[in-house]
Structure formats: structure tokens, C-alpha cells
Scaffold this motif. Sequence first.
Motif, short mmCIF file in Angstrom:
data_model
loop_
_atom_site.label_atom_id
_atom_site.label_comp_id
_atom_site.label_asym_id
_atom_site.label_seq_id
_atom_site.Cartn_x
_atom_site.Cartn_y
_atom_site.Cartn_z
N THR A 194 -5.11 -5.12 14.26
CA THR A 194 -4.65 -5.20 12.70
C THR A 194 -3.29 -5.68 12.35
N PRO A 195 -3.22 -6.71 11.64
CA PRO A 195 -1.87 -7.26 11.43
C PRO A 195 -0.95 -6.17 10.88
N PHE A 196 0.38 -6.29 11.46
CA PHE A 196 1.42 -5.19 11.06
C PHE A 196 1.48 -5.09 9.77
N ASP A 224 2.38 -8.48 16.84
CA ASP A 224 3.74 -8.07 15.94
C ASP A 224 4.63 -7.67 16.85
N THR A 225 5.46 -8.28 17.38
CA THR A 225 6.69 -7.83 17.88
C THR A 225 8.05 -8.16 17.04
N LEU A 226 8.70 -7.11 16.62
CA LEU A 226 9.73 -7.32 15.54
C LEU A 226 10.98 -6.86 15.94
N ASN A 255 7.32 -3.88 19.82
CA ASN A 255 5.83 -4.12 19.52
C ASN A 255 5.07 -3.03 18.78
N PHE A 256 4.36 -3.32 17.90
CA PHE A 256 3.68 -2.23 17.11
C PHE A 256 2.23 -2.32 17.26
N VAL A 257 1.58 -1.40 17.36
CA VAL A 257 -0.03 -1.68 17.34
C VAL A 257 -0.60 -0.43 16.48
N ALA A 258 -1.51 -0.45 15.55
CA ALA A 258 -1.93 0.35 14.67
C ALA A 258 -2.79 1.59 15.22
#
Length: 176
Positions: free
Chosen positions: A152-154, A103-105, A74-77
Motif C-alpha cells: 500500500t502506498p505510504f 516508500d523510503t523517506l 523505509n516503511f511498510v504498512a
Amino acid sequence: STALAHDGYGRSKLMQERLVEKWANDSGCRLIVLRPSSIFGVGCPEQTFLATVVRAAMANQPIELYAPREYRQNFVAVADVGKVVLEALSGTVQGTFNLFSNDTLTASELADRAIKISGSRSEVVDRSSSARISGVHFDNHRFGGEFTTQFTPFEETLRQMCDAMSNGTASTVRSA
């Protein structure tokens, strides 16, 4: 929760949280513990997996993936983490909060997005294993009930990273 404390690193973080929680309870202090997922964006360390993938894509070089196929991250800005910290400090909320975006990729999905956004012709070379990994559920329900910050979107932050790298303003942190 002890669900993620399956190794020494996770257990040590959980133990530290519990020590600080005890201190805050004993002293009557307000405590906020923020647990961000993988922080990324302009200015983040250049040796991270994401920055490596973006650099390879922008140079039209092969992107080699070694993570197990089922692994999801998962990513966070970084800017969003900063907003959450400011919101936490200016409010009255207290407790422990996971900071996970939507956004988990997989590594493959991440590489595909980097190629798309950078306009790259890079080839993705799958060197990953099919090793089984334990699944992780990213639980953000407490965060949404207490904070107003929207993540914010990835792809938006990834586009900012690509733009900064292409015009030389990435300001990434270099390791010594």
C-alpha cells in the motif's frame, strides 16, 4: 547478507536466522524468514517516530527532527505485513525475504507528508546533524518473484492513521 549486520543488534538477528536455517535444513522443515522494514499503520505503537510526527502535525505543534539529514527509512504498512504472512503460510515458498515498500523517506519528507495529509500548520524544526551515515540499499527483488502482495502506498496508510487518530479509533499500543 551481512551488509546490515554492522552492530550487535544486526549481528544477533543474523546469527539467529542462521541457527534457525540450520535447524530447518537438518530437520527437513520448510522455513520462511520475513524481514519487514519499519512497520506502521493504525494500531502500531504510539511511541514510534512516525506516530510522534503525526500526533504533532495533527495538533499543529512543531515537529522536531533529530535524525541525520541523510538518514532514510523505509516503511511498510502493518496490514501488508499481515497479508504477506498469510500468503507465506498458505504457499510453498521458502527462504529469506526482505519486505520493503517503494516508500523510503527522509525524516523531513515524512514530516512534510504528515503535515500535508493532516492539513496541519505545523512548523518543521530541523535539529538534525549532518553526520555521515552508511547508506543502505533496500533490496526486494526476491520478494517480488515469489509473492503477489502489493504494498500500500505510504500516503494511503498515513491518511488512515490520521483519520483514526482524529476520530479516536487509532487503537495504538500504549507502552506501560
